[in-house]
Design an enzyme around this catalytic site. Structure first.
Site, PDB file in Angstrom:
ATOM      1  N   ASP A   1      19.831  45.348  -6.870  1.00  0.00           N
ATOM      2  CA  ASP A   1      18.753  46.246  -6.496  1.00  0.00           C
ATOM      3  C   ASP A   1      18.679  47.341  -7.548  1.00  0.00           C
ATOM      4  O   ASP A   1      19.697  47.720  -8.124  1.00  0.00           O
ATOM      5  CB  ASP A   1      19.017  46.857  -5.117  1.00  0.00           C
ATOM      6  CG  ASP A   1      17.737  47.388  -4.486  1.00  0.00           C
ATOM      7  OD1 ASP A   1      17.249  48.422  -4.972  1.00  0.00           O
ATOM      8  OD2 ASP A   1      17.246  46.776  -3.518  1.00  0.00           O
TER       9      ASP A   1
ATOM     10  N   TYR B   1      11.439  58.016  -4.803  1.00  0.00           N
ATOM     11  CA  TYR B   1      12.441  58.357  -3.798  1.00  0.00           C
ATOM     12  C   TYR B   1      13.365  59.470  -4.266  1.00  0.00           C
ATOM     13  O   TYR B   1      13.924  60.201  -3.447  1.00  0.00           O
ATOM     14  CB  TYR B   1      13.270  57.123  -3.425  1.00  0.00           C
ATOM     15  CG  TYR B   1      12.535  56.130  -2.555  1.00  0.00           C
ATOM     16  CD1 TYR B   1      11.213  56.339  -2.174  1.00  0.00           C
ATOM     17  CD2 TYR B   1      13.165  54.977  -2.109  1.00  0.00           C
ATOM     18  CE1 TYR B   1      10.541  55.433  -1.385  1.00  0.00           C
ATOM     19  CE2 TYR B   1      12.503  54.054  -1.309  1.00  0.00           C
ATOM     20  CZ  TYR B   1      11.187  54.279  -0.956  1.00  0.00           C
ATOM     21  OH  TYR B   1      10.529  53.392  -0.170  1.00  0.00           O
TER      22      TYR B   1
ATOM     23  N   ARG C   1      12.595  38.809  -2.043  1.00  0.00           N
ATOM     24  CA  ARG C   1      13.546  38.998  -0.946  1.00  0.00           C
ATOM     25  C   ARG C   1      13.961  37.652  -0.329  1.00  0.00           C
ATOM     26  O   ARG C   1      14.236  37.587   0.868  1.00  0.00           O
ATOM     27  CB  ARG C   1      12.977  39.905   0.146  1.00  0.00           C
ATOM     28  CG  ARG C   1      12.679  41.326  -0.298  1.00  0.00           C
ATOM     29  CD  ARG C   1      12.324  42.187   0.901  1.00  0.00           C
ATOM     30  NE  ARG C   1      11.776  43.472   0.468  1.00  0.00           N
ATOM     31  CZ  ARG C   1      10.758  44.083   1.081  1.00  0.00           C
ATOM     32  NH1 ARG C   1      10.216  43.537   2.152  1.00  0.00           N
ATOM     33  NH2 ARG C   1      10.324  45.239   0.644  1.00  0.00           N
TER      34      ARG C   1
ATOM     35  N   ARG D   1      17.448  39.438   4.948  1.00  0.00           N
ATOM     36  CA  ARG D   1      17.873  39.518   6.338  1.00  0.00           C
ATOM     37  C   ARG D   1      17.237  38.477   7.261  1.00  0.00           C
ATOM     38  O   ARG D   1      17.640  38.353   8.405  1.00  0.00           O
ATOM     39  CB  ARG D   1      17.590  40.919   6.888  1.00  0.00           C
ATOM     40  CG  ARG D   1      18.514  41.982   6.317  1.00  0.00           C
ATOM     41  CD  ARG D   1      18.093  43.362   6.785  1.00  0.00           C
ATOM     42  NE  ARG D   1      16.857  43.788   6.137  1.00  0.00           N
ATOM     43  CZ  ARG D   1      16.159  44.862   6.499  1.00  0.00           C
ATOM     44  NH1 ARG D   1      16.569  45.603   7.519  1.00  0.00           N
ATOM     45  NH2 ARG D   1      15.059  45.196   5.860  1.00  0.00           N
TER      46      ARG D   1
ATOM     47  N   ARG E   1      26.616  40.115   4.953  1.00  0.00           N
ATOM     48  CA  ARG E   1      26.438  41.542   4.704  1.00  0.00           C
ATOM     49  C   ARG E   1      27.108  42.425   5.749  1.00  0.00           C
ATOM     50  O   ARG E   1      27.387  43.603   5.495  1.00  0.00           O
ATOM     51  CB  ARG E   1      24.931  41.856   4.660  1.00  0.00           C
ATOM     52  CG  ARG E   1      24.256  41.469   3.370  1.00  0.00           C
ATOM     53  CD  ARG E   1      24.437  42.506   2.281  1.00  0.00           C
ATOM     54  NE  ARG E   1      23.711  43.731   2.609  1.00  0.00           N
ATOM     55  CZ  ARG E   1      24.263  44.863   3.003  1.00  0.00           C
ATOM     56  NH1 ARG E   1      25.569  44.961   3.121  1.00  0.00           N
ATOM     57  NH2 ARG E   1      23.541  45.920   3.278  1.00  0.00           N
TER      58      ARG E   1
END
Length: 303
Positions: free
Chosen positions: A87, A99, A38, A42, A51
């Site tokens: 991703d 998921y 990552r 962020r 973004r």
């Protein structure tokens, strides 16, 4: 032909830094390479700004935006690898099996695990479909220029050794074998492959023999124990606790030095034991990267 050059697709410029690739292949390096999961994320204000104007999937479908996000951390830090912004969500839009069944995040993965117990045949059919899709996806990444691949088993900690042996390890092995076979068939570079199965310290011996050049580690195992379990034929990657980056910069340097002394500087790629968190200070990420380079060079010079 140099190692970095043989991994270059046609039209790509010559690599300026192939330290990561050499370490992944088990070759000697002047310093220990370092990257962060990552690292395009962020915690960077420029990432948040880029973004803000696009939704996630629109970003993933824009080569221009993906390139910009990939390069942002390299403009700040002397990292040894650029991680292409994408991703696994681009395969099915709730990541993969866990998921797809849960319908979202979960602290227990109880719905997904219940499938393994109640519907083992259907679980295997789904996992086979996903393994085949992931194989094609990874081969496509190499065809597009990727020079290394990392496969995640993000929820290995929710499986015990028996379920991991039945429902995870066979597909982890199959993906490695199938990717390498297809790369040969399509005359594409045989790039190094990394397997990162979070919380799967109980399966390190098997993962080291699953056909990957690199085994990634989370922070729940000591370096010496990981080396003992995996042997000398794979490169290890990891495993600083991400929360260590909340420490003062001097403490980060001490922790990095201890980590390098535990793993050694060769056949090793420094990383965190998981991804960077959104509220981390970019200056502390820089301190981590610089400490890896400085301490590994010092150890190499005095060994």
């Amino acid at each position: 032909m140099e190692g970095g050059e043989r991994l270059l697709p046609k039209g790509f410029p010559k690599l300026k830094n192939d330290t990561f690739l050499r370490a992944a292949r088990g070759e000697e390096t002047e310093h220990t390479p370092v990257w962060c999961m990552r690292q395009a994320g962020r915690y960077l204000p420029e990432f948040r700004e880029t973004r803000a104007a696009q939704d996630f999937f629109a970003t993933c479908r824009s080569p221009k935006l993906c390139c910009e996000l990939t390069l942002q951390p390299l403009r700040r830090f002397p990292l040894d690898a650029a991680i292409i912004f994408s991703d696994i969500l681009v395969v099915p839009q709730w990541t993969l099996m866990s998921y797809m069944i849960e319908g979202g995040g979960s602290t227990t993965m109880a719905k997904a695990k219940s499938w393994l117990y109640r519907h083992p045949e259907a679980s295997h059919r789904l996992l086979r479909l996903l393994a085949d899709v992931v194989t094609d996806y990874l081969v496509g990444q190499v065809a597009a220029g990727a020079q290394a691949l990392q496969l995640f088993e993000s929820h290995a900690g929710h499986l015990g050794p028996e379920q991991f042996q039945d429902f995870a390890l066979p597909y982890i092995r199959d993906i490695s074998q199938a990717v390498k076979s297809k790369l040969k068939e399509e005359a594409l570079p045989l790039v190094p492959m990394i397997i990162f199965a979070k919380d799967a310290h109980y399966a390190l011996r098997d993962l080291a023999r699953a056909g990957y050049e690199v085994v990634g580690l989370d922070w729940t195992i000591r370096p010496q124990e990981a080396r003992a379990q995996t042997g000398k034929d794979v490169t290890l990657q990891g495993n600083l606790d991400p929360c260590a980056l909340y420490a003062p910069k001097e403490k980060i340097g001490e922790l990095v030095k201890k980590m390098l002394e535990g793993f050694g500087t060769q056949r090793y790629i420094a990383n965190l034991g998981h991804g960077l968190y959104p509220d981390m200070n970019p200056e502390h990420v820089g301190a981590f990267v610089e400490a890896v380079h400085a301490h590994s060079r010092h150890i190499n010079e005095h060994s």
